[in-house]
Design a protein around this motif. Structure first.
Motif, PDB file in Angstrom:
ATOM      1  N   ASP A   1       0.838  -1.207   0.000  1.00  0.00           N
ATOM      2  CA  ASP A   1       0.000   0.000   0.000  1.00  0.00           C
ATOM      3  C   ASP A   1       0.868   1.251   0.000  1.00  0.00           C
ATOM      4  OD1 ASP A   1      -2.065  -1.752   0.228  1.00  0.00           O
ATOM      5  OD2 ASP A   1      -2.621  -1.208   2.260  1.00  0.00           O
ATOM      6  N   VAL A   2       0.520   2.209  -0.864  1.00  0.00           N
ATOM      7  CA  VAL A   2       1.243   3.483  -0.893  1.00  0.00           C
ATOM      8  C   VAL A   2       0.243   4.635  -0.914  1.00  0.00           C
ATOM      9  CG1 VAL A   2       3.277   2.530  -2.037  1.00  0.00           C
ATOM     10  CG2 VAL A   2       1.483   3.515  -3.408  1.00  0.00           C
ATOM     11  N   ARG A   3       0.654   5.753  -0.332  1.00  0.00           N
ATOM     12  CA  ARG A   3      -0.220   6.927  -0.261  1.00  0.00           C
ATOM     13  C   ARG A   3       0.475   8.226  -0.639  1.00  0.00           C
ATOM     14  NH1 ARG A   3      -4.964   5.516   2.551  1.00  0.00           N
ATOM     15  NH2 ARG A   3      -4.759   3.539   3.625  1.00  0.00           N
ATOM     16  N   ASN A   4       1.770   8.146  -1.041  1.00  0.00           N
ATOM     17  CA  ASN A   4       2.480   9.359  -1.443  1.00  0.00           C
ATOM     18  C   ASN A   4       3.650   9.008  -2.361  1.00  0.00           C
ATOM     19  OD1 ASN A   4       4.810   8.729   0.228  1.00  0.00           O
ATOM     20  ND2 ASN A   4       3.599   9.415   1.982  1.00  0.00           N
TER      21      ASN A   4
ATOM     22  N   LEU B   1       7.752   5.519  -4.835  1.00  0.00           N
ATOM     23  CA  LEU B   1       9.092   5.405  -5.384  1.00  0.00           C
ATOM     24  C   LEU B   1       9.857   4.260  -4.726  1.00  0.00           C
ATOM     25  CD1 LEU B   1      10.880   6.654  -7.502  1.00  0.00           C
ATOM     26  CD2 LEU B   1      11.703   8.268  -5.814  1.00  0.00           C
ATOM     27  N   GLU B   2       9.705   4.098  -3.434  1.00  0.00           N
ATOM     28  CA  GLU B   2      10.368   3.001  -2.726  1.00  0.00           C
ATOM     29  C   GLU B   2       9.835   1.647  -3.203  1.00  0.00           C
ATOM     30  OE1 GLU B   2      13.016   1.051  -0.359  1.00  0.00           O
ATOM     31  OE2 GLU B   2      12.982   3.183  -0.868  1.00  0.00           O
ATOM     32  N   ALA B   3       8.523   1.528  -3.373  1.00  0.00           N
ATOM     33  CA  ALA B   3       7.934   0.274  -3.854  1.00  0.00           C
ATOM     34  C   ALA B   3       8.389  -0.037  -5.280  1.00  0.00           C
ATOM     35  CB  ALA B   3       6.410   0.357  -3.790  1.00  0.00           C
ATOM     36  N   LEU B   4       8.501   0.995  -6.107  1.00  0.00           N
ATOM     37  CA  LEU B   4       8.964   0.791  -7.479  1.00  0.00           C
ATOM     38  C   LEU B   4      10.434   0.393  -7.512  1.00  0.00           C
ATOM     39  CD1 LEU B   4       7.194   3.829  -9.177  1.00  0.00           C
ATOM     40  CD2 LEU B   4       6.594   1.415  -9.435  1.00  0.00           C
ATOM     41  N   ARG B   5      11.234   0.988  -6.652  1.00  0.00           N
ATOM     42  CA  ARG B   5      12.658   0.623  -6.579  1.00  0.00           C
ATOM     43  C   ARG B   5      12.831  -0.841  -6.170  1.00  0.00           C
ATOM     44  NH1 ARG B   5      14.576   5.913  -3.471  1.00  0.00           N
ATOM     45  NH2 ARG B   5      14.901   7.237  -5.275  1.00  0.00           N
ATOM     46  N   LYS B   6      11.977  -1.302  -5.260  1.00  0.00           N
ATOM     47  CA  LYS B   6      12.042  -2.688  -4.791  1.00  0.00           C
ATOM     48  C   LYS B   6      11.416  -3.660  -5.787  1.00  0.00           C
ATOM     49  CE  LYS B   6      11.937  -1.786   0.169  1.00  0.00           C
ATOM     50  NZ  LYS B   6      11.147  -2.009   1.408  1.00  0.00           N
ATOM     51  N   ARG B   7      10.787  -3.119  -6.834  1.00  0.00           N
ATOM     52  CA  ARG B   7      10.081  -3.916  -7.849  1.00  0.00           C
ATOM     53  C   ARG B   7       9.043  -4.832  -7.199  1.00  0.00           C
ATOM     54  NH1 ARG B   7      11.373  -4.216 -13.052  1.00  0.00           N
ATOM     55  NH2 ARG B   7      10.977  -6.433 -13.152  1.00  0.00           N
TER      56      ARG B   7
ATOM     57  N   LYS C   1       9.697   4.618 -13.935  1.00  0.00           N
ATOM     58  CA  LYS C   1       9.598   3.302 -13.302  1.00  0.00           C
ATOM     59  C   LYS C   1       8.215   2.675 -13.467  1.00  0.00           C
ATOM     60  CE  LYS C   1      13.348   3.785 -10.033  1.00  0.00           C
ATOM     61  NZ  LYS C   1      14.217   2.820 -10.696  1.00  0.00           N
ATOM     62  N   ILE C   2       7.183   3.501 -13.547  1.00  0.00           N
ATOM     63  CA  ILE C   2       5.820   2.989 -13.719  1.00  0.00           C
ATOM     64  C   ILE C   2       5.653   2.310 -15.071  1.00  0.00           C
ATOM     65  CG2 ILE C   2       3.437   3.783 -14.123  1.00  0.00           C
ATOM     66  CD1 ILE C   2       3.708   5.552 -11.690  1.00  0.00           C
TER      67      ILE C   2
ATOM     68  N   LEU D   1      -1.243  -1.359  -9.308  1.00  0.00           N
ATOM     69  CA  LEU D   1      -0.142  -1.518 -10.248  1.00  0.00           C
ATOM     70  C   LEU D   1       0.422  -2.917 -10.060  1.00  0.00           C
ATOM     71  CD1 LEU D   1       1.827   1.814  -9.686  1.00  0.00           C
ATOM     72  CD2 LEU D   1       0.215   1.303 -11.507  1.00  0.00           C
ATOM     73  N   TYR D   2       0.730  -3.597 -11.162  1.00  0.00           N
ATOM     74  CA  TYR D   2       1.357  -4.909 -11.060  1.00  0.00           C
ATOM     75  C   TYR D   2       2.397  -5.040 -12.171  1.00  0.00           C
ATOM     76  CZ  TYR D   2      -2.011  -6.109 -14.703  1.00  0.00           C
ATOM     77  OH  TYR D   2      -2.749  -6.118 -15.862  1.00  0.00           O
ATOM     78  N   LEU D   3       3.471  -5.738 -11.864  1.00  0.00           N
ATOM     79  CA  LEU D   3       4.555  -5.880 -12.826  1.00  0.00           C
ATOM     80  C   LEU D   3       4.039  -6.470 -14.128  1.00  0.00           C
ATOM     81  CD1 LEU D   3       7.614  -7.138 -10.758  1.00  0.00           C
ATOM     82  CD2 LEU D   3       7.473  -5.055 -12.118  1.00  0.00           C
ATOM     83  N   ARG D   4       4.459  -5.907 -15.229  1.00  0.00           N
ATOM     84  CA  ARG D   4       4.022  -6.378 -16.539  1.00  0.00           C
ATOM     85  C   ARG D   4       4.397  -7.824 -16.763  1.00  0.00           C
ATOM     86  NH1 ARG D   4       6.229  -2.402 -20.844  1.00  0.00           N
ATOM     87  NH2 ARG D   4       5.258  -3.925 -22.194  1.00  0.00           N
TER      88      ARG D   4
END
Length: 112
Positions: A10-13, A18-24, A89-90, A105-108
């Motif tokens: 879960d993300v709200r900002n 960005l942290e979740a995207l970096r961690k993939r 990253k998105i 969002l889910y990895l392609r």
């Protein structure tokens, strides 16, 4: 037999996303008012169907050329630095809206 469970991050900002995207993270759930901003960023990428059409029509060369154009446009864009990072990253993710109008969002690569 063990059943795999989907873990949503879960993300709200911007910082959390960005942290979740970096961690993939495999699944990222955008909640609240923040999902309006992320929807705008997600809409800048081509869908998988659009990508397939472009790649088939050009033998794959146009997708390389389009990435080069994206990088050049991003270089001269007036977006904030964090928005540029998020948008970049998105592009590795697909998205869905859930029943509560949250953005998932889910990895392609999970579609393949």
């Amino acid at each position: 037999m063990k059943k795999d469970t989907m873990v949503y991050h879960d993300v709200r900002n911007d910082d959390e996303l960005l942290e979740a995207l970096r961690k993939r993270e495999f699944y990222i759930l955008i909640k609240g008012e923040y999902n309006d901003k992320v929807k705008k960023l997600v809409k800048t990428k081509l869908t998988d169907d659009e990508l397939i059409g472009v790649e088939l029509g050009s033998g794959g060369s146009l997708s390389l050329f389009s990435e080069l154009i994206y990088l050049i446009l991003n270089l001269f864009s007036k977006q904030s630095r964090i928005d540029k990072k998020l948008e970049s990253k998105i592009r590795q993710y697909n998205f869905k809206l859930d029943n509560d109008k949250n953005l998932l969002l889910y990895l392609r690569q999970l579609d393949y």
